[in-house]
Design a protein around this motif. Structure first.
Motif, mmCIF file in Angstrom:
data_model
loop_
_atom_site.group_PDB
_atom_site.id
_atom_site.type_symbol
_atom_site.label_atom_id
_atom_site.label_comp_id
_atom_site.label_asym_id
_atom_site.label_seq_id
_atom_site.Cartn_x
_atom_site.Cartn_y
_atom_site.Cartn_z
ATOM 1 N N GLN A 1 0.802 -1.264 0.045
ATOM 2 C CA GLN A 1 0.151 -0.080 -0.064
ATOM 3 C C GLN A 1 0.690 1.257 0.196
ATOM 4 O OE1 GLN A 1 -2.487 -0.048 3.362
ATOM 5 N NE2 GLN A 1 -3.559 -2.089 2.699
ATOM 6 N N HIS A 2 0.462 2.218 -0.821
ATOM 7 C CA HIS A 2 1.079 3.622 -0.598
ATOM 8 C C HIS A 2 -0.073 4.616 -0.399
ATOM 9 C CE1 HIS A 2 4.638 2.158 -2.769
ATOM 10 N NE2 HIS A 2 3.721 1.407 -3.426
ATOM 11 N N HIS A 3 0.363 5.350 0.787
ATOM 12 C CA HIS A 3 -0.658 6.398 1.403
ATOM 13 C C HIS A 3 0.164 7.463 1.986
ATOM 14 C CE1 HIS A 3 -0.272 4.635 5.506
ATOM 15 N NE2 HIS A 3 -0.296 3.505 4.760
ATOM 16 N N GLN A 4 -0.408 8.492 2.011
ATOM 17 C CA GLN A 4 0.243 9.676 2.371
ATOM 18 C C GLN A 4 -0.623 10.466 3.317
ATOM 19 O OE1 GLN A 4 3.204 10.795 1.973
ATOM 20 N NE2 GLN A 4 3.566 8.781 0.601
ATOM 21 N N ASP A 5 -0.949 9.817 4.556
ATOM 22 C CA ASP A 5 -1.562 10.483 5.586
ATOM 23 C C ASP A 5 -0.854 11.472 6.427
ATOM 24 O OD1 ASP A 5 -3.819 8.510 5.019
ATOM 25 O OD2 ASP A 5 -3.316 7.183 6.465
ATOM 26 N N ARG A 6 -1.607 12.178 7.145
ATOM 27 C CA ARG A 6 -0.827 13.230 7.949
ATOM 28 C C ARG A 6 0.287 12.726 9.053
ATOM 29 N NH1 ARG A 6 -1.845 16.253 12.606
ATOM 30 N NH2 ARG A 6 -3.812 15.001 13.106
ATOM 31 N N ALA A 7 -0.241 11.638 9.656
ATOM 32 C CA ALA A 7 0.509 11.054 10.724
ATOM 33 C C ALA A 7 1.773 10.228 10.006
ATOM 34 C CB ALA A 7 -0.186 10.301 11.597
ATOM 35 N N THR A 8 1.848 9.918 9.038
ATOM 36 C CA THR A 8 2.743 8.659 8.102
ATOM 37 C C THR A 8 4.027 9.517 8.299
ATOM 38 O OG1 THR A 8 1.131 8.135 6.504
ATOM 39 C CG2 THR A 8 3.548 7.997 6.099
ATOM 40 N N ARG A 9 4.423 10.821 8.342
ATOM 41 C CA ARG A 9 5.592 11.425 8.332
ATOM 42 C C ARG A 9 6.009 11.978 9.778
ATOM 43 N NH1 ARG A 9 7.460 10.376 3.719
ATOM 44 N NH2 ARG A 9 6.486 10.824 2.022
ATOM 45 N N LEU A 10 5.160 11.618 10.683
ATOM 46 C CA LEU A 10 5.613 11.986 12.152
ATOM 47 C C LEU A 10 6.549 10.700 12.869
ATOM 48 C CD1 LEU A 10 2.011 13.203 13.553
ATOM 49 C CD2 LEU A 10 4.044 14.595 12.869
ATOM 50 N N PRO A 11 7.189 11.355 13.676
ATOM 51 C CA PRO A 11 8.021 10.091 14.174
ATOM 52 C C PRO A 11 7.334 9.273 15.424
ATOM 53 C CG PRO A 11 8.777 12.484 15.035
ATOM 54 C CD PRO A 11 7.820 12.549 14.086
ATOM 55 N N TYR A 12 7.563 8.164 15.820
ATOM 56 C CA TYR A 12 6.982 7.248 16.674
ATOM 57 C C TYR A 12 5.442 7.124 16.235
ATOM 58 C CZ TYR A 12 10.955 9.109 19.061
ATOM 59 O OH TYR A 12 12.315 9.369 19.473
ATOM 60 N N GLU A 13 5.270 6.962 14.969
ATOM 61 C CA GLU A 13 3.954 6.691 14.814
ATOM 62 C C GLU A 13 3.441 5.091 15.073
ATOM 63 O OE1 GLU A 13 1.315 5.898 10.503
ATOM 64 O OE2 GLU A 13 3.437 6.277 10.364
ATOM 65 N N GLY A 14 2.764 5.287 16.126
ATOM 66 C CA GLY A 14 2.451 4.062 16.848
ATOM 67 C C GLY A 14 1.249 3.999 17.693
ATOM 68 N N GLY A 15 0.493 4.947 17.418
ATOM 69 C CA GLY A 15 -0.808 5.346 18.118
ATOM 70 C C GLY A 15 -0.803 6.237 19.324
ATOM 71 N N ILE A 16 0.451 6.573 19.725
ATOM 72 C CA ILE A 16 0.709 7.405 20.849
ATOM 73 C C ILE A 16 1.224 8.717 20.384
ATOM 74 C CG2 ILE A 16 1.890 7.936 23.155
ATOM 75 C CD1 ILE A 16 2.124 4.781 23.191
#
Length: 142
Positions: free
Chosen positions: A36-51
């Motif tokens: 999958q290729h997606h560009q969500d807002r949170a994709t580029r944030l560090p520690y993308e893990g729900g927190i």
């Protein structure tokens, strides 16, 4: 010729390395094209893990934390030495047994020393808590 003999002994290793390189390339390419290729807002944030990220990454830990971490690493490495000794138990004989017993005795002495100086106390001071509890209990009895 010595060069041909060395090359003939290395061909299984070279074949294995070629197969690994091929499989690695195939897996990476397949995951890129089929993934999958997606560009969500949170994709580029560090520690993308729900927190959500909050505060600074520069946290201060107490020196006790680092001391316990170092003790863990030291005793972990010593456990590796004991495991290796166990693998060669029969070949080492009594000399190896005496050496390992001396090594384990040193570990026990160091552990008792560290326990005595309070290096392993990472929680609240239980003696102070019991003193406060006894004081509180004594005051209520009066």
């Amino acid at each position: 010729m010595p060069g041909n003999e060395t090359l003939s002994n290395l061909w299984p290793l070279l074949l294995y390395a070629a197969i690994v390189a091929f499989l690695l390339t195939a897996i990476l390419l397949l995951s890129y094209f089929l993934g999958q290729h997606h560009q969500d807002r949170a994709t580029r944030l560090p520690y993308e893990g729900g927190i959500q990220q909050s505060g600074s990454a520069r946290l201060r830990f107490s020196a006790q934390f680092y001391l316990v971490a170092m003790l863990f690493v030291i005793f972990d490495v010593e456990a590796v030495f004991i495991m290796l000794w166990a693998l060669g138990f029969y070949e080492l004989g009594w000399a190896g047994y005496i050496g390992a017993a001396f090594f384990i005795a040193q570990l026990v002495v160091v552990l008792i020393y560290e326990w005595g100086i309070g290096a392993l106390n990472i929680g609240p001071d239980t003696r102070a808590i019991f003193k406060a509890y006894n004081r509180l209990k004594t005051n209520k009895a009066v």
